[in-house]
Design a protein around this motif. Structure first.
Motif, PDB file in Angstrom:
ATOM      1  N   SER A 195     -22.992 -14.692 -21.207  1.00 49.41           N
ATOM      2  CA  SER A 195     -22.934 -15.970 -20.492  1.00 49.41           C
ATOM      3  C   SER A 195     -21.939 -15.892 -19.337  1.00 49.41           C
ATOM      4  CB  SER A 195     -22.518 -17.087 -21.452  1.00 49.41           C
ATOM      5  OG  SER A 195     -21.155 -16.934 -21.819  1.00 49.41           O
ATOM      6  N   ASP A 196     -22.080 -16.800 -18.392  1.00 47.10           N
ATOM      7  CA  ASP A 196     -21.148 -16.869 -17.276  1.00 47.10           C
ATOM      8  C   ASP A 196     -19.736 -17.165 -17.769  1.00 47.10           C
ATOM      9  OD1 ASP A 196     -23.113 -16.282 -15.419  1.00 47.10           O
ATOM     10  OD2 ASP A 196     -23.508 -18.388 -14.923  1.00 47.10           O
ATOM     11  N   GLU A 197     -19.620 -17.980 -18.805  1.00 49.17           N
ATOM     12  CA  GLU A 197     -18.308 -18.301 -19.365  1.00 49.17           C
ATOM     13  C   GLU A 197     -17.644 -17.059 -19.948  1.00 49.17           C
ATOM     14  OE1 GLU A 197     -21.146 -20.033 -20.293  1.00 49.17           O
ATOM     15  OE2 GLU A 197     -20.796 -21.761 -18.996  1.00 49.17           O
ATOM     16  N   ASP A 198     -18.423 -16.231 -20.649  1.00 51.36           N
ATOM     17  CA  ASP A 198     -17.873 -15.005 -21.226  1.00 51.36           C
ATOM     18  C   ASP A 198     -17.478 -14.017 -20.131  1.00 51.36           C
ATOM     19  OD1 ASP A 198     -18.007 -15.862 -23.866  1.00 51.36           O
ATOM     20  OD2 ASP A 198     -20.001 -15.008 -24.187  1.00 51.36           O
ATOM     21  N   LYS A 199     -18.259 -13.948 -19.051  1.00 53.47           N
ATOM     22  CA  LYS A 199     -17.894 -13.090 -17.917  1.00 53.47           C
ATOM     23  C   LYS A 199     -16.577 -13.551 -17.308  1.00 53.47           C
ATOM     24  CE  LYS A 199     -22.371 -11.557 -16.190  1.00 53.47           C
ATOM     25  NZ  LYS A 199     -23.291 -11.584 -15.029  1.00 53.47           N
ATOM     26  N   THR A 200     -16.465 -14.861 -17.096  1.00 55.76           N
ATOM     27  CA  THR A 200     -15.248 -15.413 -16.511  1.00 55.76           C
ATOM     28  C   THR A 200     -14.036 -15.101 -17.380  1.00 55.76           C
ATOM     29  OG1 THR A 200     -16.480 -17.173 -15.425  1.00 55.76           O
ATOM     30  CG2 THR A 200     -14.119 -17.543 -15.747  1.00 55.76           C
ATOM     31  N   GLU A 201     -14.189 -15.265 -18.680  1.00 59.15           N
ATOM     32  CA  GLU A 201     -13.093 -14.971 -19.604  1.00 59.15           C
ATOM     33  C   GLU A 201     -12.722 -13.490 -19.547  1.00 59.15           C
ATOM     34  OE1 GLU A 201     -12.178 -15.014 -24.378  1.00 59.15           O
ATOM     35  OE2 GLU A 201     -13.548 -16.512 -23.577  1.00 59.15           O
ATOM     36  N   ALA A 202     -13.713 -12.611 -19.534  1.00 61.20           N
ATOM     37  CA  ALA A 202     -13.447 -11.170 -19.469  1.00 61.20           C
ATOM     38  C   ALA A 202     -12.741 -10.809 -18.166  1.00 61.20           C
ATOM     39  CB  ALA A 202     -14.753 -10.385 -19.606  1.00 61.20           C
ATOM     40  N   LEU A 203     -13.173 -11.400 -17.066  1.00 61.55           N
ATOM     41  CA  LEU A 203     -12.539 -11.129 -15.776  1.00 61.55           C
ATOM     42  C   LEU A 203     -11.097 -11.619 -15.758  1.00 61.55           C
ATOM     43  CD1 LEU A 203     -15.500 -11.894 -13.359  1.00 61.55           C
ATOM     44  CD2 LEU A 203     -14.529  -9.638 -13.919  1.00 61.55           C
ATOM     45  N   GLN A 204     -10.818 -12.720 -16.440  1.00 61.57           N
ATOM     46  CA  GLN A 204      -9.446 -13.212 -16.530  1.00 61.57           C
ATOM     47  C   GLN A 204      -8.576 -12.262 -17.348  1.00 61.57           C
ATOM     48  OE1 GLN A 204     -10.076 -17.160 -18.071  1.00 61.57           O
ATOM     49  NE2 GLN A 204     -10.208 -18.068 -16.030  1.00 61.57           N
ATOM     50  N   VAL A 205      -9.128 -11.727 -18.430  1.00 62.40           N
ATOM     51  CA  VAL A 205      -8.387 -10.763 -19.243  1.00 62.40           C
ATOM     52  C   VAL A 205      -8.106  -9.506 -18.421  1.00 62.40           C
ATOM     53  CG1 VAL A 205      -8.486  -9.271 -21.282  1.00 62.40           C
ATOM     54  CG2 VAL A 205      -9.245 -11.644 -21.440  1.00 62.40           C
ATOM     55  N   LEU A 206      -9.110  -9.006 -17.699  1.00 61.04           N
ATOM     56  CA  LEU A 206      -8.896  -7.829 -16.849  1.00 61.04           C
ATOM     57  C   LEU A 206      -7.857  -8.112 -15.777  1.00 61.04           C
ATOM     58  CD1 LEU A 206     -12.566  -6.511 -16.464  1.00 61.04           C
ATOM     59  CD2 LEU A 206     -10.711  -5.487 -17.806  1.00 61.04           C
ATOM     60  N   ALA A 207      -7.900  -9.315 -15.203  1.00 56.64           N
ATOM     61  CA  ALA A 207      -6.914  -9.678 -14.181  1.00 56.64           C
ATOM     62  C   ALA A 207      -5.502  -9.647 -14.744  1.00 56.64           C
ATOM     63  CB  ALA A 207      -7.242 -11.052 -13.596  1.00 56.64           C
ATOM     64  N   GLY A 208      -5.359  -9.937 -16.025  1.00 54.03           N
ATOM     65  CA  GLY A 208      -4.055  -9.837 -16.679  1.00 54.03           C
ATOM     66  C   GLY A 208      -3.510  -8.416 -16.674  1.00 54.03           C
ATOM     67  N   ALA A 209      -4.396  -7.445 -16.582  1.00 53.48           N
ATOM     68  CA  ALA A 209      -4.000  -6.027 -16.474  1.00 53.48           C
ATOM     69  C   ALA A 209      -4.064  -5.569 -15.022  1.00 53.48           C
ATOM     70  CB  ALA A 209      -4.917  -5.164 -17.336  1.00 53.48           C
ATOM     71  N   PHE A 210      -4.196  -6.528 -14.123  1.00 56.36           N
ATOM     72  CA  PHE A 210      -4.280  -6.253 -12.676  1.00 56.36           C
ATOM     73  C   PHE A 210      -5.505  -5.420 -12.314  1.00 56.36           C
ATOM     74  CE2 PHE A 210       0.144  -7.135 -13.647  1.00 56.36           C
ATOM     75  CZ  PHE A 210       0.366  -8.204 -12.804  1.00 56.36           C
ATOM     76  N   ILE A 211      -6.607  -5.669 -13.022  1.00 57.88           N
ATOM     77  CA  ILE A 211      -7.912  -5.159 -12.604  1.00 57.88           C
ATOM     78  C   ILE A 211      -8.630  -6.367 -12.020  1.00 57.88           C
ATOM     79  CG2 ILE A 211     -10.101  -4.122 -13.304  1.00 57.88           C
ATOM     80  CD1 ILE A 211      -8.597  -2.850 -15.660  1.00 57.88           C
ATOM     81  N   LEU A 212      -8.720  -6.394 -10.709  1.00 61.36           N
ATOM     82  CA  LEU A 212      -9.224  -7.573 -10.003  1.00 61.36           C
ATOM     83  C   LEU A 212     -10.624  -7.331  -9.479  1.00 61.36           C
ATOM     84  CD1 LEU A 212      -5.959  -8.351  -8.021  1.00 61.36           C
ATOM     85  CD2 LEU A 212      -6.672  -9.232 -10.246  1.00 61.36           C
ATOM     86  N   ALA A 213     -11.536  -8.226  -9.822  1.00 57.84           N
ATOM     87  CA  ALA A 213     -12.924  -8.153  -9.345  1.00 57.84           C
ATOM     88  C   ALA A 213     -13.024  -8.933  -8.049  1.00 57.84           C
ATOM     89  CB  ALA A 213     -13.868  -8.701 -10.397  1.00 57.84           C
ATOM     90  N   ARG A 214     -13.554  -8.305  -7.036  1.00 61.44           N
ATOM     91  CA  ARG A 214     -13.684  -8.942  -5.703  1.00 61.44           C
ATOM     92  C   ARG A 214     -15.127  -9.165  -5.372  1.00 61.44           C
ATOM     93  NH1 ARG A 214      -8.512 -10.484  -4.876  1.00 61.44           N
ATOM     94  NH2 ARG A 214      -7.095  -8.772  -4.848  1.00 61.44           N
TER      95      ARG A 214
END
Length: 120
Positions: free
Chosen positions: A101-120
Motif C-alpha cells: 500500500s501507499d501507506e506502507d511505502k511511506t512508512e518504509a521511506l520514513q524508516v529509511l530516511a532515519g538512516a539517511f537513505i533519502l528517496a528523491r
C-alpha cells in the motif's frame, strides 16, 4: 531492427552515496530472487535480509536496506551488498513487494530516511 531491453544494473537507482563504502554493508539475503533497488527488511532473530514484508512481525516489516545488485537466494543464503545509510536513491527505481500500500511505502521511506537513505 529488434528492440533490446537492458536489465537493471547494480546501483542504477543510486543518485549519491558517501565516499568509499561508508553507505554500504555486506548483508546476507535469506530467500528469493531480488533486483537492484529492492527494499529489504531484516529478520531480527537471524540478522538476515529479506524482501520488505509489511504484514510480518519478525522484523522484516521494517525497511532496513536497499539491495545494490541482483541477488538469487533460491537455493540458500547469499552474500550481497546493501545500502544501509547515507545515500540518495531514485524513488521511481525502488522495487517494492507486490500489492504494497501507499501507506506502507511511506512508512518504509520514513524508516529509511532515519538512516539517511533519502528517496528523491
Amino acid at each position: 531492427m529488434p528492440v533490446l531491453n537492458e536489465s537493471r544494473r547494480a546501483g542504477d537507482f543510486v543518485l549519491s552515496e558517501a565516499n568509499g563504502n561508508l553507505s554500504r554493508d555486506s548483508i546476507v539475503i535469506d530467500t528469493g530472487v531480488h533486483l537492484p533497488g529492492t527494499v529489504l527488511g531484516k529478520v531480527t532473530a537471524t540478522g538476515k535480509h529479506v524482501a520488505l514484508a509489511p504484514a510480518a512481525t519478525d522484523g522484516s516489516q521494517n525497511a532496513a536496506a536497499v539491495l545494490r545488485a541482483h541477488a538469487d537466494a533460491t537455493v540458500g543464503d547469499v552474500n550481497a551488498v546493501g545500502y544501509t545509510r547515507l545515500a540518495e536513491v531514485r524513488a521511481d527505481l525502488l522495487v517494492w513487494p507486490v500489492g504494497i500500500s501507499d501507506e506502507d511505502k511511506t512508512e518504509a521511506l520514513q524508516v529509511l530516511a532515519g538512516a539517511f537513505i533519502l528517496a528523491r
